[in-house]
Design an enzyme around this catalytic site. Structure first.
Site, mmCIF file in Angstrom:
data_model
loop_
_atom_site.group_PDB
_atom_site.id
_atom_site.type_symbol
_atom_site.label_atom_id
_atom_site.label_comp_id
_atom_site.label_asym_id
_atom_site.label_seq_id
_atom_site.Cartn_x
_atom_site.Cartn_y
_atom_site.Cartn_z
ATOM 1 C CB SER A 298 -9.873 -11.412 -39.031
ATOM 2 O OG SER A 298 -9.934 -11.496 -37.626
ATOM 3 C CE LYS A 353 -7.794 -14.139 -40.027
ATOM 4 N NZ LYS A 353 -7.766 -15.463 -39.588
ATOM 5 C CG HIS A 356 -5.375 -10.974 -37.565
ATOM 6 N ND1 HIS A 356 -6.016 -12.076 -37.048
ATOM 7 C CD2 HIS A 356 -6.133 -9.910 -37.206
ATOM 8 C CE1 HIS A 356 -7.108 -11.699 -36.395
ATOM 9 N NE2 HIS A 356 -7.199 -10.378 -36.492
ATOM 10 C CG ASN A 357 -5.136 -16.021 -37.293
ATOM 11 O OD1 ASN A 357 -5.716 -14.974 -37.518
ATOM 12 N ND2 ASN A 357 -5.670 -17.196 -37.552
ATOM 13 C CD GLU A 360 -7.007 -14.876 -33.305
ATOM 14 O OE1 GLU A 360 -7.420 -14.174 -34.243
ATOM 15 O OE2 GLU A 360 -7.196 -16.114 -33.248
HETATM 16 C C1 6PG Z 1 -10.159 -14.687 -36.906
HETATM 17 C C2 6PG Z 1 -9.657 -15.907 -36.200
HETATM 18 C C3 6PG Z 1 -10.081 -17.122 -36.952
HETATM 19 C C4 6PG Z 1 -9.971 -18.404 -36.144
HETATM 20 C C5 6PG Z 1 -8.607 -18.706 -35.698
HETATM 21 C C6 6PG Z 1 -8.603 -19.768 -34.642
HETATM 22 O O1 6PG Z 1 -9.337 -13.848 -37.203
HETATM 23 O O2 6PG Z 1 -11.352 -14.600 -37.124
HETATM 24 O O3 6PG Z 1 -8.277 -15.863 -36.130
HETATM 25 O O4 6PG Z 1 -9.400 -17.151 -38.152
HETATM 26 O O5 6PG Z 1 -10.779 -18.308 -35.044
HETATM 27 O O6 6PG Z 1 -7.898 -19.125 -36.807
HETATM 28 O O7 6PG Z 1 -7.375 -20.268 -34.647
HETATM 29 P P1 6PG Z 1 -6.914 -21.352 -33.654
HETATM 30 O O8 6PG Z 1 -7.919 -22.473 -33.689
HETATM 31 O O9 6PG Z 1 -5.581 -21.751 -34.161
HETATM 32 O O10 6PG Z 1 -6.887 -20.704 -32.307
#
Ligand code: 6PG
Length: 630
Positions: A298, A353, A356-357, A360
């Protein structure tokens, strides 16, 4: 520690030529040679002279001595050559302690007959030929070694060793934004690289070549469009880091590279793969003696370049062989430790991960909802909201996503704020969807992640809802909230988001027997990743003591103190026709958890009414199930 010194460890049964080749190699490289035989205790030598094979305990101190020689050389940043039979895997583990990534295992391989013949001509050596069989008996041929055929002439053997040890340490596959940035990060940290990118006419041409040309740090890397020479350019065991599209493309690449790999090679998948795919790939490749590690990475482009947060999982033994490579590029936490840690077996790294997303998604949506309230209800201009977010970001609300939003809201294009020119339709790449599905499968109410995901989906329903959108006028309520209330609501909702996210991790850990260390996961999320924040620092402490955030007294008191503000924010926003799925889900979650007036009893009664599904009674501690003929 970044070090360039190497330990060339020549291994093989007695009589395979370790001393001869070691001395030749040492002379050619101009580095010292140590003969392991010189470090045996007097009692070991006596034993061998008497024709008695050494056992593991006899060898232990001797192996420790060899480990000491290697480590002393590395501390002094001095390359050395050591000859040592190192016949068993566990012997090699003792020798290699604290030297991961700095040893070349060079296995001198030959038949018993040939070695016996050579031993017969050897003078003044305490090892009798009669012991040779005992050495072959315990020899475990290491996958992770450069294998040298001892029937070759000496100079060819030395040349082969030099050629093999000069190869690249790491192969990177896929030079999109993330792959290229990671490669640059490794190169800056002194890792010798081979870079591979597929060739698609008119679409992906000369990708590796251009990267090598455009970035000075990559100038010494080797570039490839064919898999075979790419694999051959890597030293053994080959470590290949894939940064390619998750799903079918990852499987296709594995199929393409597999015929060129050998037992002990390690494939690492750094893409956003689904954890079940990772589990399947680990099992499939294990059968072919290829190690597979799935790792979450990430931090986006900047993180990859300057220090991402890294979440690897899979066979631990293979992880130990790549640990130094991950640690060297990872972001560092506030104590200087790498924001990279072994997560667990299977696809646990990709699962972590994925969550995590999910966190996010909700963190992003909470900021968006707060912005919408400040903009449309309070009438603040984007730059004023940026100022306010900047102020919040100085304290306990500090987070990378809030800081990013400050920059976003300040950005202008001509006279307009860029944010006002961006189409109101949100994309996604799927991890939020997977996180929602997994939470649901595990029975965890992750309303905030779901709310954030569905908010993105709603935004895509342009055609069907745009008329309704136009008709909807946002009404300001009579009294507007204080900025402190808005801040408190955002603070509370963020805590609840983290509670839900970590609850999914806890449930998965139990369900899949992963034994996840939640506190350490929080630690590796304090820097490098997208959800790094001051709150994450608190998570380290909270999960050190509890496996659920709401069991932490401090957090509990904070939530109780903030709830009224969260409630006011939700009421005001809804009264102003704002969509606030994440704030609302957080408040609703608190209400459900604290409700004096339950609703689940009605559900149970209904289930029993129409389906005889039974229910339990409040006053029956035995947990007996009842059915009523309603
Ligand atoms: C990270 C982000 C990366 C990516 C996302 C975007 O941790 O660096 O999460 O993995 O930017 O997966 O996800 P979306 O396109 O679904 O918003």
């Amino acid at each position: 520690m970044k070090r360039s010194a190497k330990i060339y460890l020549l291994m093989g049964v007695s009589g395979s030529g370790k001393t001869t080749i070691g001395q030749l190699l040492a002379a050619q490289l101009g580095i010292p040679f140590f003969d392991g035989d010189d470090f045996h205790s007097a009692s070991n030598i006596e034993k061998m002279k008497a024709g008695i094979p050494l056992d593991d305990s006899d060898r232990y101190e001797w192996l420790k001595n060899i480990n000491r020689i290697g480590n002393e050389a590395l501390v002094a940043d001095r390359s050395v050559i050591i000859a040592c039979s190192a016949l068993k895997k566990k012997y090699r583990e003792i020798i290699a302690e604290h030297m991961e990534g700095s040893i070349f295992w060079i296995f001198l391989q030959g038949s018993k007959e040939l070695i016996q013949k050579r031993m017969a001509t050897r003078k003044e050596h305490y090892m009798p030929i009669s012991l040779l069989q005992s050495q072959f008996d315990i020899l475990e041929i290491p996958n992770e070694s450069i294998k040298i055929d001892i029937s070759l002439d000496k100079q060819t053997m030395v040349n082969t060793i030099l050629e093999e040890t000069n190869k690249s340490t790491l192969g990177v596959v896929g030079l999109g934004v993330m792959g290229k940035s990671l490669a640059r990060n490794w190169a800056r940290n002194g890792v010798k690289l081979s870079l591979y990118n597929r060739y698609i006419k008119g679409v992906e041409e000369k990708v590796a070549e251009n990267a090598i040309h455009n970035y000075t740090e990559l100038n010494t890397a080797l570039g490839f469009v064919d898999v075979k020479p790419f694999v051959q350019s890597l030293m053994q065991p080959r470590i290949i880091f894939m940064m390619i599209k998750a799903g079918r493309e990852t499987d296709q690449f594995i199929d393409e590279i597999l015929p060129h790999l050998e037992a002990g090679d390690i494939l690492v998948d750094g893409g956003n793969s689904h954890y079940e795919d990772t589990k399947r790939r680990i099992a499939y490749l294990e059968k072919q003696q290829i190690h597979f590690i799935g790792t979450g990475v990430s931090g986006g482009e900047k993180g990859a370049l300057n220090g991402p947060s890294i979440m690897p999982s899979g066979p631990f033994e293979a992880y130990k062989k790549i640990e130094h490579l991950l640690n060297t590029i990872a972001a560092k936490d506030k104590n200087g430790k790498p924001c990279a840690a072994y997560i667990g077996p299977d696809g646990s790294g990709h699962f972590v991960k994925m969550i995590h997303n999910g966190i996010e998604y909700a963190e992003m949506q909470l900021i968006a909802e707060t912005y919408a309230y400040l903009r449309y209800v309070q009438g603040l201009a984007p730059n004023k909201i940026a100022d306010l977010f900047h102020e919040w970001n100085q304290g306990t609300l500090r987070s990378y996503l809030l800081e990013s939003t400050v920059h976003i809201l300040q950005k202008k294009e001509g006279d307009a704020y860029l944010i006002d020119l961006i189409l109101d339709v949100a994309g996604n790449k799927g991890t939020g969807n997977w996180a929602t599905i997994s939470a649901s499968e595990l029975g965890i109410p992750a309303g905030m992640i779901t709310g954030a995901l569905f908010a993105r989906y709603v935004s895509t329903l342009k055609e069907s809802v745009c008329n309704l959108r136009q008709q909807t006028v946002t009404n300001s309520t009579d009294q507007s909230l204080s900025l402190n209330t808005v801040k408190a609501a955002y603070t509370a909702a963020r805590i609840i988001n983290h509670q839900q996210g970590f609850l999914i991790l806890k449930a998965a850990s139990l369900e899949f027997k992963w034994d996840l260390d939640l506190s350490n996961i929080a630690r590796i999320w304090t820097n490098g990743c997208i959800i790094r924040s001051a709150l994450m620092e608190e998570m380290i402490i909270a999960f050190h003591q509890h496996d659920e955030l709401f069991n932490d007294d401090k957090i509990q008191q904070e939530i109780i103190a903030l709830k009224q503000d969260l409630k006011s924010f939700c009421i005001h926003s809804l009264a102003s026709d704002l969509s606030i799925p994440c704030h609302a889900a957080s408040l609703d979650y608190l209400n459900s958890l604290h409700a004096k007036h339950a609703t689940a009893n009605i559900i149970q009664a209904q289930r029993d009414f129409f389906g005889a599904h039974t229910y339990q009674k409040r006053d029956d501690v035995t947990g007996t199930f009842y059915h009523t003929e309603w």
